[in-house]
Design a protein around this motif. Structure first.
Motif, short mmCIF file in Angstrom:
data_model
loop_
_atom_site.label_atom_id
_atom_site.label_comp_id
_atom_site.label_asym_id
_atom_site.label_seq_id
_atom_site.Cartn_x
_atom_site.Cartn_y
_atom_site.Cartn_z
N PHE A 152 12.61 3.62 -1.45
CA PHE A 152 11.75 4.29 -0.47
C PHE A 152 10.44 4.67 -1.15
O PHE A 152 10.44 5.17 -2.28
N PRO A 153 9.31 4.49 -0.44
CA PRO A 153 8.06 5.04 -0.98
C PRO A 153 8.13 6.56 -0.96
O PRO A 153 8.97 7.13 -0.24
N LEU A 154 7.27 7.19 -1.72
CA LEU A 154 7.35 8.64 -1.89
C LEU A 154 7.33 9.42 -0.57
O LEU A 154 8.06 10.41 -0.42
N CYS A 155 6.53 8.96 0.40
CA CYS A 155 6.47 9.68 1.69
C CYS A 155 7.85 9.75 2.35
O CYS A 155 8.23 10.79 2.90
N MET A 156 8.60 8.66 2.29
CA MET A 156 9.90 8.62 2.95
C MET A 156 10.99 9.26 2.09
O MET A 156 11.90 9.90 2.59
N SER A 186 2.12 2.91 9.98
CA SER A 186 1.46 2.31 8.81
C SER A 186 0.98 3.42 7.86
O SER A 186 0.93 4.60 8.24
N CYS A 187 0.60 3.02 6.65
CA CYS A 187 0.05 3.99 5.70
C CYS A 187 -1.17 4.69 6.29
O CYS A 187 -1.33 5.90 6.16
N GLN A 188 -2.03 3.91 6.91
CA GLN A 188 -3.26 4.48 7.45
C GLN A 188 -2.98 5.61 8.43
O GLN A 188 -3.60 6.66 8.39
N LYS A 189 -2.01 5.38 9.28
CA LYS A 189 -1.65 6.40 10.28
C LYS A 189 -1.06 7.63 9.59
O LYS A 189 -1.38 8.76 9.94
N ILE A 190 -0.22 7.39 8.60
CA ILE A 190 0.43 8.51 7.90
C ILE A 190 -0.59 9.31 7.09
O ILE A 190 -0.58 10.54 7.09
N ILE A 191 -1.50 8.59 6.44
CA ILE A 191 -2.51 9.25 5.61
C ILE A 191 -3.43 10.10 6.48
O ILE A 191 -3.86 11.18 6.08
N SER A 192 -3.71 9.64 7.68
CA SER A 192 -4.64 10.40 8.53
C SER A 192 -3.94 11.48 9.35
O SER A 192 -4.59 12.16 10.15
N GLY A 215 3.55 13.00 6.45
CA GLY A 215 2.26 12.76 5.79
C GLY A 215 2.45 11.91 4.55
O GLY A 215 3.55 11.44 4.27
N CYS A 216 1.35 11.68 3.83
CA CYS A 216 1.37 10.89 2.60
C CYS A 216 1.24 11.85 1.42
O CYS A 216 0.21 12.51 1.28
N PRO A 217 2.23 11.92 0.55
CA PRO A 217 2.18 12.86 -0.58
C PRO A 217 0.95 12.69 -1.47
O PRO A 217 0.47 13.67 -2.02
N TYR A 218 0.45 11.46 -1.57
CA TYR A 218 -0.73 11.25 -2.42
C TYR A 218 -1.95 11.97 -1.83
O TYR A 218 -2.82 12.41 -2.55
N ARG A 219 -1.95 12.10 -0.52
CA ARG A 219 -3.05 12.82 0.11
C ARG A 219 -2.72 14.30 0.33
O ARG A 219 -3.57 15.16 0.16
N HIS A 258 -8.12 7.12 -3.13
CA HIS A 258 -7.52 5.80 -2.92
C HIS A 258 -6.01 5.97 -2.89
O HIS A 258 -5.32 5.65 -3.86
N TYR A 259 -5.52 6.52 -1.78
CA TYR A 259 -4.10 6.90 -1.73
C TYR A 259 -3.17 5.71 -1.77
O TYR A 259 -2.13 5.74 -2.42
N GLN A 260 -3.54 4.64 -1.06
CA GLN A 260 -2.66 3.46 -1.06
C GLN A 260 -2.66 2.78 -2.43
O GLN A 260 -1.63 2.23 -2.84
N LEU A 261 -3.78 2.84 -3.13
CA LEU A 261 -3.80 2.29 -4.50
C LEU A 261 -2.93 3.15 -5.42
O LEU A 261 -2.25 2.63 -6.31
N ALA A 262 -2.95 4.46 -5.21
CA ALA A 262 -2.08 5.35 -5.99
C ALA A 262 -0.62 4.98 -5.77
O ALA A 262 0.19 4.93 -6.70
N CYS A 263 -0.28 4.69 -4.51
CA CYS A 263 1.10 4.30 -4.17
C CYS A 263 1.43 2.94 -4.78
O CYS A 263 2.54 2.72 -5.28
N THR A 264 0.46 2.04 -4.77
CA THR A 264 0.67 0.71 -5.38
C THR A 264 0.94 0.84 -6.88
O THR A 264 1.85 0.19 -7.41
N GLY A 293 -1.06 -5.04 -2.77
CA GLY A 293 -1.26 -3.61 -2.50
C GLY A 293 -0.30 -3.12 -1.43
O GLY A 293 0.26 -3.92 -0.68
N ILE A 294 -0.13 -1.81 -1.37
CA ILE A 294 0.79 -1.23 -0.38
C ILE A 294 -0.03 -0.79 0.85
O ILE A 294 -1.00 -0.06 0.72
N ASN A 295 0.35 -1.29 2.00
CA ASN A 295 -0.33 -0.82 3.22
C ASN A 295 0.61 -0.36 4.31
O ASN A 295 0.19 0.07 5.38
N HIS A 296 1.92 -0.46 4.01
CA HIS A 296 2.91 -0.02 5.00
C HIS A 296 4.19 0.42 4.27
O HIS A 296 4.64 -0.29 3.36
N PRO A 297 4.75 1.56 4.65
CA PRO A 297 5.98 2.01 3.97
C PRO A 297 7.10 0.98 4.04
O PRO A 297 7.88 0.83 3.10
N ASN A 298 7.20 0.25 5.16
CA ASN A 298 8.26 -0.75 5.27
C ASN A 298 8.00 -1.96 4.38
O ASN A 298 8.94 -2.63 3.94
FE1 SF4 Z 1 3.83 6.28 2.14
FE2 SF4 Z 1 1.78 4.61 2.38
FE3 SF4 Z 1 1.43 7.06 1.31
FE4 SF4 Z 1 2.74 5.16 0.00
S1 SF4 Z 1 0.57 5.14 0.59
S2 SF4 Z 1 3.38 7.29 0.20
S3 SF4 Z 1 3.83 4.11 1.63
S4 SF4 Z 1 2.01 6.58 3.42
#
Ligand code: SF4
Length: 189
Positions: A19-23, A100-106, A116-120, A152-158, A172-177
């Motif tokens: 699971f990515p960190l958000c999930m 998607s990541c974009q939706k979660i980040i915003s 939410g996105c832990p990186y943000r 660059h939250y998705q890059l941090a996740c990547t 790169g990561i653009n979706h938790p799934n």
């Molecule tokens: Fe989840 Fe996407 Fe944030 Fe990674 S970048 S923690 S997959 S929302």
């Protein structure tokens, strides 16, 4: 699809490995508190649906947690509906897709929310602790924090994905799934 063969009792292992960190954060909070607020139930619930958890298993999974907090009867009355709703079995019968990541980040989690996105959305201290629990150490942590500082939250996740799995993720990561399925592919090789 991939989840179809994974039974509910294996969730804890899979959550840790793929699971990515958000999930992972939502999953751990659910296990800990036996409860998640609406935003968290949506974010995690649709993610689990996206990895192949069937409606009946989803109901059993959420009920097992929530009934420890609010009781089975209240779960059936107040919470089961929204899970069926996510699967398009209630209301407008829309078959909702995972965020998607974009939706979660915003998104804008409030007090007591865990979506939410832990990186943000995490404080630096909490994010460092979470990365450590995921097995990200040393220079890799600083690389992740550097991306976070530059928003660059998705890059941090990547970078987190790459540190944990020991390989590069060029797309790169653009979706938790996507994080989940890429992780499962890597681990099954
Ligand atoms: Fe989840 Fe996407 Fe944030 Fe990674 S970048 S923690 S997959 S929302």
């Amino acid at each position: 699809k991939e989840f179809a063969e994974i039974s509910i009792k294996d969730f804890d292992l899979v959550a840790k490995s793929s699971f990515p960190l958000c999930m992972r954060h939502l999953f751990e909070k659910l296990r800990e508190d036996h409860h998640l607020k609406h935003g968290g139930r949506m974010q995690l619930g649709l993610f689990l649906k996206g990895v192949g958890l069937k409606l009946d298993d989803a109901l059993a999974f959420w009920k097992a947690e929530f009934s420890q907090k609010v009781g089975g009867e209240r779960f059936d009355k107040e919470y089961a509906y929204s899970i069926r709703h996510n699967y398009g079995r209630e209301g407008k019968r829309t078959d909702y897709t995972p965020y998607s990541c974009q939706k979660i980040i915003s998104s804008t989690p409030g007090v007591g929310d865990h979506h939410g996105c832990p990186y943000r959305h995490f404080s630096e201290e909490n994010l460092r602790a979470a990365l450590c629990r995921m097995g990200v150490n040393g220079g890799a942590v600083e690389d992740v924090m550097d991306k976070v500082r530059n928003r660059h939250y998705q890059l941090a996740c990547t970078l987190t994905f790459e540190a944990i799995h020991g390989l590069s993720c060029d797309a790169g990561i653009n979706h938790p799934n996507q994080y989940f399925s890429d992780s499962q592919k890597t681990l099954k090789v």
